[in-house]
Design an enzyme around this catalytic site. Structure first.
Site, PDB file in Angstrom:
ATOM      1  N   ASP A 160      -5.212  -1.894   5.760  1.00  0.00           N
ATOM      2  CA  ASP A 160      -3.824  -1.434   5.964  1.00  0.00           C
ATOM      3  C   ASP A 160      -3.045  -2.369   6.897  1.00  0.00           C
ATOM      4  O   ASP A 160      -2.370  -1.899   7.822  1.00  0.00           O
ATOM      5  CB  ASP A 160      -3.802  -0.023   6.557  1.00  0.00           C
ATOM      6  CG  ASP A 160      -4.776   0.930   5.905  1.00  0.00           C
ATOM      7  OD1 ASP A 160      -5.055   0.760   4.709  1.00  0.00           O
ATOM      8  OD2 ASP A 160      -5.251   1.855   6.592  1.00  0.00           O
ATOM      9  N   GLU A 183       0.575   6.043  -1.617  1.00  0.00           N
ATOM     10  CA  GLU A 183       0.588   5.869  -0.163  1.00  0.00           C
ATOM     11  C   GLU A 183       1.091   4.459   0.172  1.00  0.00           C
ATOM     12  O   GLU A 183       1.497   3.697  -0.702  1.00  0.00           O
ATOM     13  CB  GLU A 183      -0.820   6.070   0.402  1.00  0.00           C
ATOM     14  CG  GLU A 183      -1.846   5.091  -0.172  1.00  0.00           C
ATOM     15  CD  GLU A 183      -3.278   5.475   0.136  1.00  0.00           C
ATOM     16  OE1 GLU A 183      -3.516   6.632   0.529  1.00  0.00           O
ATOM     17  OE2 GLU A 183      -4.160   4.603  -0.017  1.00  0.00           O
TER      18      GLU A 183
END
Length: 326
Positions: free
Chosen positions: A38, A208
């Site tokens: 991420d 997401e």
């Protein structure tokens, strides 16, 4: 004798080229060692920074590290810029940092505790520091977003600064994405004209990992699709005239290559300040790994066609060449 001299000359030239290549493009992915995911890439004061999730079982995700580089190829690790000793309400699953500089302070937004309902403590927090490497302290003493609005799990936060200076929080898991206007002090939100605080901007196939940037006065909205442990994990995008959308999905631009790595997704974008060069920073899983948490941070150059559409990104082991910010 002549053949020996030719052989030695060829060997010397080959070694010289290999040495040059190794300093520029050879095996620069992953960009630093360790399991990290991420990643958010950004530039502060002519230095590249990457803020990733420490990729491990949730109970071990109790801190964040950061990495800095002057050239995109040599990275310095800054350990534990934030941890649960500074964020008392965070117990686990500190995820997907997003950072922005505002009024000479650095604000680090993060998700924590992986809450599954409105009855649990956790959500999106904010930490602040005077330097990019921290140390960071809790800005609020509690989560900024601690409930499920419009069905969006309060994770995967991204802070976006619009052309007029307004900051927005864009976030959401569980296939829903919200946008909200941040107050100047980042301690709360400014309602929209209809008095709502969180507006849903979810595009088709969104899961997401939202990210947004502006190019040629157009708003490029990007996100991750599929399952983060599966082969279908990828990045798609849309383009609109406003940060509010509407965002109509254009297509995928980043996905795995079974010859290179699996599960390529959850990215960010860095633009060189002195050129129209763009980089995409993302995570992927090595072919040798089956553990979902075995994720590494990588970088590639990202290109656009003559109409402004993003070309599909080719994932590589080479990564990018050395770049200095002038």
């Amino acid at each position: 004798m002549k053949q020996v001299l030719i052989f030695l000359l060829i060997s010397f030239c080959s070694k010289a080229v290999a040495q040059t290549d190794s300093g520029q493009t050879k095996n620069n992915n992953p960009i630093f060692k360790g399991w990290y995911a991420d990643p958010e890439g950004i530039i502060f004061d002519k230095t590249f920074w990457v803020y990733p999730t420490f990729s491990a079982p949730y109970e071990k995700q109790v801190f964040l590290d950061a990495f800095s580089s002057k050239d995109l190829t040599h990275w310095t690790k800054h350990e534990r810029i934030l941890d649960t000793s500074a964020i008392k309400w965070a117990k686990k699953a500190i995820w997907a940092p997003s950072i922005i500089k505002n009024k000479n302070k650095y604000f680090l937004f993060f998700g924590a505790n992986d809450i599954q309902s409105d009855n649990e403590l956790g959500g999106i927090g904010v930490a602040v520091a005077s330097k990019p490497e921290g140390p960071y302290k809790d800005h609020l003493g509690k989560p900024l977003v601690d409930k499920f609005y419009n069905g969006a799990q309060p994770i995967d936060q991204f802070v976006f600064k619009d052309k007029d200076g307004q900051h927005y929080l864009i976030y959401g898991g569980w296939r829903h994405c919200n946008i909200a206007k941040l107050k100047p002090d980042f301690k709360g939100f400014i309602p929209f004209e209809d008095k709502t605080v969180f507006k849903e901007i979810t595009p088709e196939n969104y899961v997401e990992g939202p990210f947004m940037f502006i190019k040629n006065n157009k708003y490029y909205f990007m996100w991750s699709e599929g399952g983060w442990t599966g082969p279908d994990y990828c990045v798609a995008y849309a383009i609109a005239d406003s940060p509010m959308g509407p965002f109509k999905r254009i297509g995928k631009i980043l996905e795995q290559d079974h010859k290179i790595a699996n599960g390529a997704g959850h990215h960010s974008v860095i633009k060189m300040p002195d050129s129209d060069t763009y980089f995409i920073v993302y995570h992927r899983r090595p072919l040798s790994e089956t553990d979902g948490n075995s994720r590494e941070t990588c970088i590639e150059e990202m290109h656009f066609d003559e109409n402004g559409f993003i070309k599909p990104v080719v994932i590589t082991k080479e990564g990018v060449k050395s770049h200095l910010i002038k």
